[in-house]
Design an enzyme around this catalytic site. Structure first.
Site, PDB file in Angstrom:
ATOM      1  N   CYS A  82      10.044   0.155  11.243  1.00  0.00           N
ATOM      2  CA  CYS A  82      11.057   0.802  10.408  1.00  0.00           C
ATOM      3  C   CYS A  82      11.861   1.805  11.228  1.00  0.00           C
ATOM      4  CB  CYS A  82      10.402   1.506   9.220  1.00  0.00           C
ATOM      5  SG  CYS A  82      11.587   2.330   8.137  1.00  0.00           S
ATOM      6  N   CYS A  88      11.103   9.542   7.275  1.00  0.00           N
ATOM      7  CA  CYS A  88      10.707   9.216   5.904  1.00  0.00           C
ATOM      8  C   CYS A  88       9.227   9.516   5.713  1.00  0.00           C
ATOM      9  CB  CYS A  88      10.992   7.742   5.633  1.00  0.00           C
ATOM     10  SG  CYS A  88      10.362   7.148   4.052  1.00  0.00           S
ATOM     11  N   CYS A 178      14.002  -0.784   3.770  1.00  0.00           N
ATOM     12  CA  CYS A 178      12.586  -0.389   3.796  1.00  0.00           C
ATOM     13  C   CYS A 178      11.731  -1.633   3.983  1.00  0.00           C
ATOM     14  CB  CYS A 178      12.210   0.326   2.501  1.00  0.00           C
ATOM     15  SG  CYS A 178      10.450   0.718   2.383  1.00  0.00           S
ATOM     16  N   GLN A 300      -0.253  -2.348 -10.399  1.00  0.00           N
ATOM     17  CA  GLN A 300      -0.610  -2.390  -8.982  1.00  0.00           C
ATOM     18  C   GLN A 300       0.596  -2.897  -8.201  1.00  0.00           C
ATOM     19  OE1 GLN A 300      -3.186  -1.077  -7.845  1.00  0.00           O
ATOM     20  NE2 GLN A 300      -4.773  -1.112  -9.412  1.00  0.00           N
ATOM     21  N   ASN A 334      -5.252  -5.450 -16.790  1.00  0.00           N
ATOM     22  CA  ASN A 334      -5.157  -6.132 -15.499  1.00  0.00           C
ATOM     23  C   ASN A 334      -6.461  -6.846 -15.136  1.00  0.00           C
ATOM     24  OD1 ASN A 334      -3.610  -6.593 -12.959  1.00  0.00           O
ATOM     25  ND2 ASN A 334      -5.208  -5.342 -12.041  1.00  0.00           N
ATOM     26  N   GLU A 350      -9.090   2.857 -22.731  1.00  0.00           N
ATOM     27  CA  GLU A 350      -8.006   3.523 -22.005  1.00  0.00           C
ATOM     28  C   GLU A 350      -7.665   4.817 -22.722  1.00  0.00           C
ATOM     29  OE1 GLU A 350      -5.300   4.835 -19.662  1.00  0.00           O
ATOM     30  OE2 GLU A 350      -6.309   2.980 -19.087  1.00  0.00           O
ATOM     31  N   ASP A 399     -11.816   1.506 -13.192  1.00  0.00           N
ATOM     32  CA  ASP A 399     -10.689   1.611 -12.263  1.00  0.00           C
ATOM     33  C   ASP A 399      -9.917   2.887 -12.587  1.00  0.00           C
ATOM     34  OD1 ASP A 399      -8.623   1.193 -10.508  1.00  0.00           O
ATOM     35  OD2 ASP A 399      -7.689  -0.426 -11.657  1.00  0.00           O
ATOM     36  N   CYS A 425      -8.938   4.481  -6.022  1.00  0.00           N
ATOM     37  CA  CYS A 425      -7.719   4.751  -5.242  1.00  0.00           C
ATOM     38  C   CYS A 425      -7.801   6.106  -4.548  1.00  0.00           C
ATOM     39  CB  CYS A 425      -6.485   4.683  -6.140  1.00  0.00           C
ATOM     40  SG  CYS A 425      -6.471   5.876  -7.494  1.00  0.00           S
TER      41      CYS A 425
END
Length: 469
Positions: A82, A88, A178, A300, A334, A350, A399, A425
């Site tokens: 890039c 960036c 990008c 995702q 998901n 959820e 998740d 994550c």
């Protein structure tokens, strides 16, 4: 009583030039060397490199420096693809070979696990230096990201800068393309810049979001679908006038964009405002399930890794036709939709009712009648909720967001659910929550990286636990 405030002390800078040897990368992928008996942090360097730097900040316990030149390069160094890398703030590791990026991320998890397990004095002990690593889930390291928010700033002459935030600042780096965005989105920046220059009311735009998604035409009876379309979401701080609406409509027609106007309260396709064909967004899973979503919903961002992640989750959990499965932090469904095609029953939970409603609708659209979805605060005590009472779950998948699932894993352990699959994550909260599960009788069976965000410091992980009883 009067309050007195001291002005912030500006960091000391010396502009001193140094030559140092890089010892390692820190958790954020920043190089660490030693100078004056304290660490000095340098972005863009790699371990074992000898570099010339300029000191830009001095503190009592550390310093920061800017890379000037590299006297001795690491064998792991590659040329960033890039043109904006280094300015960036989106990517951190483009200078590091891909396999070395994965090793860096794996070591990051290992270090966090070692720290978490040792500080909490977990019994039984596990050898965190030899975790049961499985093959990493990977995709193409370039052109993988299907959703991104693009910043917009206008100067005093009404000239637009569009792009992503620079490192450690609120200023935007002007982006021309990008290489981590999927191909149709990667080249959209010059077109947006040209459009913004023609707007009559420039100050009305907050930001622009771009998404690649499948589009279903809701104005037709048979819901004609087009795959891999470009969706442009325009965040408007003020109502858009007819002239600017017409301009967006012109660009949408010319470049096959599907434009959505977001006024902060609701999101409307441009077609609903101007007249024309309305549409819905979705993406397809490997098993052909369709997941419908709104442009402001979390999805995702790496389609290929997402499908591989779901396939691995099914394989590791070894879902049987007799299984009752709990899916916590289920989002749009998901994982739930794929689980329901193999299990006897899936209960998805959820925190947001709007997501529960969408997950329910997704299960109905896909013809699944063995899914039920519920709203609950999973960061509080939920063992007395009706979807838990009297139920026996064979397996659980969770998740969570970056904050992790400290409350949830403690309650999973109380239920003694035999098999736990944790998708993370954030490696720090994963290490914390894993220590809780191990301390309560779970064995860490498998762990793998999921390279959802190649070229960046971000780490996604999947772990399988089984209860020792």
């Amino acid at each position: 009583m009067a309050n007195y405030f001291k002005a912030a002390v500006k960091p000391k800078t010396s502009n001193q030039r140094l030559t140092v040897t890089v010892d390692k990368l820190d958790m954020n992928g920043v190089g660490v060397a030693r100078w004056q008996n304290k660490p000095i942090f340098i972005a863009g360097v790699l371990p074992d490199e000898i570099v010339d730097v300029k000191v830009i900040e001095q503190k009592s316990k550390y310093a920061r420096a800017k890379l000037i030149s590299i006297d001795k390069q690491s064998a792991s160094r590659v040329i960033p693809q890039c043109q904006h890398f280094g300015l960036c703030g989106g990517c951190d590791l483009q200078m590091l070979a891909l396999e070395e990026q994965l090793l860096f991320k794996q070591q990051k998890i290992t270090d966090l696990f070692s720290r978490s397990f040792s500080t909490q004095n977990i019994t039984p002990e596990i050898n965190t230096a030899h975790l049961p690593w499985q093959a990493a889930i990977k995709s193409s390291p370039w052109h993988y990201r299907r959703k991104a928010r693009i910043g917009v700033q206008f100067d005093k002459n009404a000239q637009a800068t569009i792009g992503f935030r620079q490192k450690s600042t609120n200023q935007l780096a002007a982006i021309k393309s990008c290489p981590v965005l999927v191909e149709p989105l990667s080249a959209i920046f010059p077109l947006l810049k040209k459009l913004l220059a023609q707007l009559t009311v420039k100050s009305a735009i907050g930001h622009i979001e771009v998404i690649q998604a499948d589009i279903s035409d809701t104005s037709s009876a048979d819901k004609i679908q087009k795959d891999n379309q470009v969706v442009v979401v325009v965040r408007q701080l003020k109502p858009m006038n007819d002239t600017d609406i017409g301009l967006w409509q012109l660009y949408a027609q010319r470049h096959c964009w599907h434009v959505i106007i977001d006024d902060g309260n609701k999101q409307l396709p441009l077609a609903d405002i101007k007249g024309g064909d309305s549409f819905e967004l979705s993406y397809e899973l490997t098993d052909t399930s369709k997941v419908y979503f709104s442009s402001n919903d979390f999805i995702q961002i790496n389609h290929q890794v997402n499908n591989a992640m779901i396939s691995q989750a099914l394989a590791w959990l070894n879902i049987l036709a007799t299984d009752n499965v709990l899916d916590l932090f289920c989002g749009l469904g998901n994982f739930s939709l794929a689980l329901a095609k193999h299990a006897k029953r899936v209960v998805g939970v959820e925190g947001m009712q709007t997501m529960v409603d969408k997950a329910t609708q997704n299960s109905l659209v896909n013809g699944l009648d063995n899914c039920q979805f519920y709203q609950a605060d999973l960061n509080s005590h939920w063992l007395l909720e009706p979807w838990v009472q009297g139920q026996v779950f064979d397996k659980v998948l969770l998740d969570p967001a970056r904050a992790g699932a400290e409350q949830a894993v403690s309650q999973i352990a109380e239920l003694k659910i035999p098999c736990v699959l944790y998708v993370s994550c954030d490696p720090a909260t994963l290490a914390r929550d894993s220590a809780i599960l191990v301390s309560k009788g779970y064995k860490l069976e498998k762990i793998s990286l999921m390279d959802m965000f190649s070229q960046t410091k971000h780490v996604e992980t999947m772990i399988l636990f089984t209860h020792t009883s």
